[in-house]
Write a protein that holds these residues in place. Structure first.
Motif, short mmCIF file in Angstrom:
data_model
loop_
_atom_site.label_atom_id
_atom_site.label_comp_id
_atom_site.label_asym_id
_atom_site.label_seq_id
_atom_site.Cartn_x
_atom_site.Cartn_y
_atom_site.Cartn_z
N ARG A 150 0.83 -1.20 0.02
CA ARG A 150 -0.10 0.01 -0.06
C ARG A 150 0.80 1.18 0.16
O ARG A 150 0.71 2.18 -0.73
CB ARG A 150 -0.99 -0.14 1.15
N ASP A 153 2.24 1.77 -3.36
CA ASP A 153 1.04 2.59 -4.25
C ASP A 153 1.03 4.00 -4.08
O ASP A 153 0.80 4.56 -5.08
CB ASP A 153 -0.14 1.62 -3.91
N ARG A 154 1.10 4.34 -2.87
CA ARG A 154 1.10 5.71 -2.54
C ARG A 154 2.49 6.60 -3.07
O ARG A 154 2.12 7.66 -3.65
CB ARG A 154 1.21 6.00 -0.90
N ILE A 156 4.00 5.65 -5.75
CA ILE A 156 3.76 5.54 -7.24
C ILE A 156 3.02 6.74 -7.64
O ILE A 156 3.15 7.51 -8.44
CB ILE A 156 3.23 4.42 -7.83
N GLY A 157 1.94 7.00 -6.74
CA GLY A 157 1.06 8.18 -6.91
C GLY A 157 1.89 9.44 -7.07
O GLY A 157 1.57 10.37 -7.88
N LEU A 158 2.77 9.54 -6.01
CA LEU A 158 3.63 10.63 -5.70
C LEU A 158 4.49 10.85 -6.95
O LEU A 158 4.63 12.20 -7.55
CB LEU A 158 4.27 10.79 -4.39
N ALA A 161 2.98 12.38 -9.77
CA ALA A 161 2.31 13.62 -9.61
C ALA A 161 3.32 14.99 -9.27
O ALA A 161 3.50 15.97 -9.52
CB ALA A 161 1.43 13.68 -8.20
N LYS A 174 8.53 3.26 -14.17
CA LYS A 174 8.75 2.77 -12.91
C LYS A 174 8.80 1.23 -13.03
O LYS A 174 8.26 0.54 -13.78
CB LYS A 174 7.26 3.32 -12.21
N GLU A 199 -0.74 -7.30 -9.30
CA GLU A 199 -1.92 -6.68 -9.75
C GLU A 199 -2.27 -5.67 -9.02
O GLU A 199 -2.91 -4.70 -9.56
CB GLU A 199 -2.75 -8.03 -9.49
N ILE A 200 -1.83 -5.58 -7.93
CA ILE A 200 -2.36 -4.37 -7.11
C ILE A 200 -1.21 -3.29 -7.74
O ILE A 200 -1.84 -2.06 -7.92
CB ILE A 200 -1.90 -4.53 -5.66
N LEU A 201 -0.12 -3.21 -7.72
CA LEU A 201 0.70 -2.08 -8.01
C LEU A 201 0.62 -1.81 -9.61
O LEU A 201 0.82 -0.70 -10.01
CB LEU A 201 2.10 -2.18 -7.56
N SER A 202 0.27 -2.83 -10.63
CA SER A 202 0.48 -2.66 -11.96
C SER A 202 1.34 -1.71 -12.53
O SER A 202 1.35 -0.97 -13.46
CB SER A 202 -1.01 -2.17 -12.44
N ILE A 203 2.67 -2.09 -12.09
CA ILE A 203 3.90 -1.81 -12.81
C ILE A 203 4.64 -2.92 -13.04
O ILE A 203 4.77 -4.00 -12.57
CB ILE A 203 4.74 -0.64 -12.01
#
Lengths: 271, 302
Positions: A150, A153-154, A156-158, A161, A174, A199-203
């Motif tokens: 998790r 995932d955060r 990756i979002g940063l 952005a 990535k 599957e969750i991170l999809s990278i």
């Protein structure tokens, strides 16, 4: 111009520093000029893992504040000619990292190195965001357990952005580096499976580093695991990951699985 | 309003726009409502004594305040009013009762008229059964208390066709010859114009997609710790692991669809269900969720 890699994770203790040192050494072993930069100001560890703690004179903060020139602060590895370290300061705090200073240092390093590896601190605060700020490639270090996934995932979002590339509208490359993977525990269901994490991170997956005593041993003798014993399983996994970073196509072996599945997992991009 | 994958700094939207209440159905625990009593003091006019009265609220359900937007016809009168009213009469002659059921907003922006002229105009329109629900663009000095209230912040909608062109633009499913057709028409146009956004990348932990204007479609997964807030329905063509709040501006007709349900929280029109309350048989399945009264209902798709 060299490429800037940030090794990041969000969560602490997943193996960022170990991975930054191992990948740096692996790239340098291929005779590519590499510098590993420690961004963990106040909690520096990279110099220990790389066995350079007794040779630190100047650090990243000194360079940013103009107390020292960049070449003065760079430490050349004794074993590998192509490997350099830019240590962090243990006595200052992260507020001394400035956006402008980091930009200048990373920009200068890019000019003279093939690879600039930024070892990010844990968390999503200033140190971590500045470490990823100028990256071309991100290596996201994740353990096969839910909280680490998790946090990744955060991060990756940063990355999508807050990096310079993202702000320019480009996409930062990535890669997922799954560390401390224990095939026995994954088999028993105590750990997330490789496919679940993907599957969750999809990278795309860069490599799977098996949980091993070799990693701890290497770190205690102050040597990147790829240098300490290049035939050990984790060293092999890091060496292969480094080859993939340079664009080579190498199959990924899931530790504990004898055959099959490799092709399926490599380069996969889950929706 | 829409913040595409922006880092949200504010606390999650829960309760800031609307208070969430737990969904009520057989399986769920109901929220316990405390009976509030209001104590007021006042002076009794009869004997001049200070009276204390306690008003016990018997029905403890909170009052729901909702915002809703409707489509109104906007009339823009032009000077001189005599000829403009003549044109209006001509239009009304072509379709008796064209204005009968329509709410009308009078746009007087830029008109150099006195209050007296405005009162006269409203009177003339009243004679023609034009019901004015609001005034747009009027100086506050023009308006008196007995006039329709001033309105602002209107958003443009497609032009409404006059009665002459009506048969040509009528939607095929509308009954011909039914006097109610002019009312149905703006509705069908509103459906067409309802905004929606499509997001093609995964919504990551810590990111919020907030789109109060309409539907949100995500052609990827929504991570644990991510949040989707939509004024309309939410469609996730991936795994929904985060929070999904549909109908956030008060829309009980909103639904949530996802290809794989692993959500942390689901809310429709302010009623919510947490992960614990989601029936286990829907976990990991393609599911749609909607609101039936005070309960969130789920159904497996396929």
């Amino acid at each position: 111009m060299g490429k800037v890699i940030v090794v990041t994770s969000g969560k602490g203790g997943v193996g960022k520093t170990t991975s930054a040192a191992a990948l740096g050494a692996a790239l340098a072993q291929r005779n590519e000029k590499t510098v590993v930069v420690d961004f963990d100001v106040g909690l520096r560890n990279l110099d220990l893992v790389m066995g350079a703690e007794r040779r630190v004179v100047y650090d990243l903060i000194n360079v940013i504040q103009g107390d020292a020139k960049l070449p003065q602060a760079l430490i050349r590895d004794k074993r590998l000619e192509a490997l350099y370290l830019l240590p962090a300061s243990q006595t200052r705090d992260k507020d001394n990292l400035t956006a402008r200073g980091v930009e200048a240092v990373v920009g200068a390093l890019k000019k003279s190195f093939d690879w600039v590896i930024c070892d990010s601190p844990a968390g999503i605060e200033r140190g971590a965001t500045l470490a990823m700020r100028h990256a071309d490639i991100a290596v996201i270090v994740t353990n096969p357990e839910v909280s680490s996934v998790r946090d990744s995932d955060r991060i990756i979002g940063l990355l999508d952005a807050k990096t310079v590339k993202a702000e320019r509208g480009e996409c930062i490359e990535k890669h997922l580096l799954l560390t401390r993977y224990d095939p026995n525990r994954a088999e028993r269901g105590d750990m997330l499976k490789v496919d679940d994490v993907l599957e969750i991170l999809s990278i795309p997956l860069l490599g799977i580093i098996p949980e091993s005593m070799d990693v701890l041993r290497a770190s205690n003798i102050g040597s990147p695991v790829t240098l300490a014993d290049s035939r050990s399983a984790p060293a092999q996994a890091y060496l292969q990951a480094a080859r993939r970073l340079t664009g080579e196509s190498v199959q990924i072996a899931v530790p504990g699985e004898k055959r099959g599945l490799f092709g399926k997992i490599f380069g996969r991009r889950a929706a | 309003m829409y913040t595409n994958l922006r880092e949200s700094r504010c606390p999650p939207l829960l309760g800031s726009k609307r208070t969430l209440r737990p969904s009520r159905d057989g399986v769920l625990k109901r929220r316990l409502y405390v009976n509030h009593s209001l104590t007021m003091a006042r002076i009794d006019l009869g004997n001049g004594k200070l009276m204390k009265m306690t008003k016990v609220l018997t029905d403890s359900r909170p009052i729901r305040l909702k915002g809703r937007s409707f489509l109104a016809l906007v009339l823009t009168p032009e000077l001189p009013f005599d000829s403009w009213l003549a044109q209006l009469d001509d239009l009304a002659d072509r379709s008796a009762g064209f204005f009968l059921r329509r709410p009308v907003v009078l746009d007087v922006e830029g008109l150099d008229i006195s209050r007296h002229q405005l009162v006269e105009l409203i009177g003339e329109l009243g004679k023609r059964s034009v019901r004015i629900i609001g005034m747009e663009g009027a100086r506050s000095s023009l308006l008196t208390f007995d006039m329709p209230p001033a309105m602002s912040g209107g958003r443009p909608a497609p032009d409404i066709e006059g009665p002459a062109a009506e048969p040509a633009v009528e939607a095929p499913d509308v009954n011909h010859g039914n006097p109610a057709t002019p009312v149905a028409q703006p509705e069908s146009q509103m459906v067409k114009a309802r905004p929606s956004i499509i997001i093609n990348q995964p919504v990551r932990s810590g990111q919020s997609v907030i789109f109060p204007e309409g539907d949100v479609t995500i052609v990827a997964s929504v991570a644990s710790g991510a949040e989707i807030v939509a004024g309309g329905s939410i469609h996730v063509y991936g795994t929904l692991r985060g929070r999904a709040m549909a109908g956030s501006m008060g829309n009980a007709g909103a639904r949530i669809f996802c290809r794989k349900l692993e959500a942390e929280l689901l809310a429709i029109d302010g009623l919510y269900k947490t992960a614990e309350d989601i029936e286990p048989q829907f976990r990991g399945r393609a599911v749609q969720l909607w609101l039936e009264g005070e309960a969130i209902r789920a159904e497996a798709l396929i």
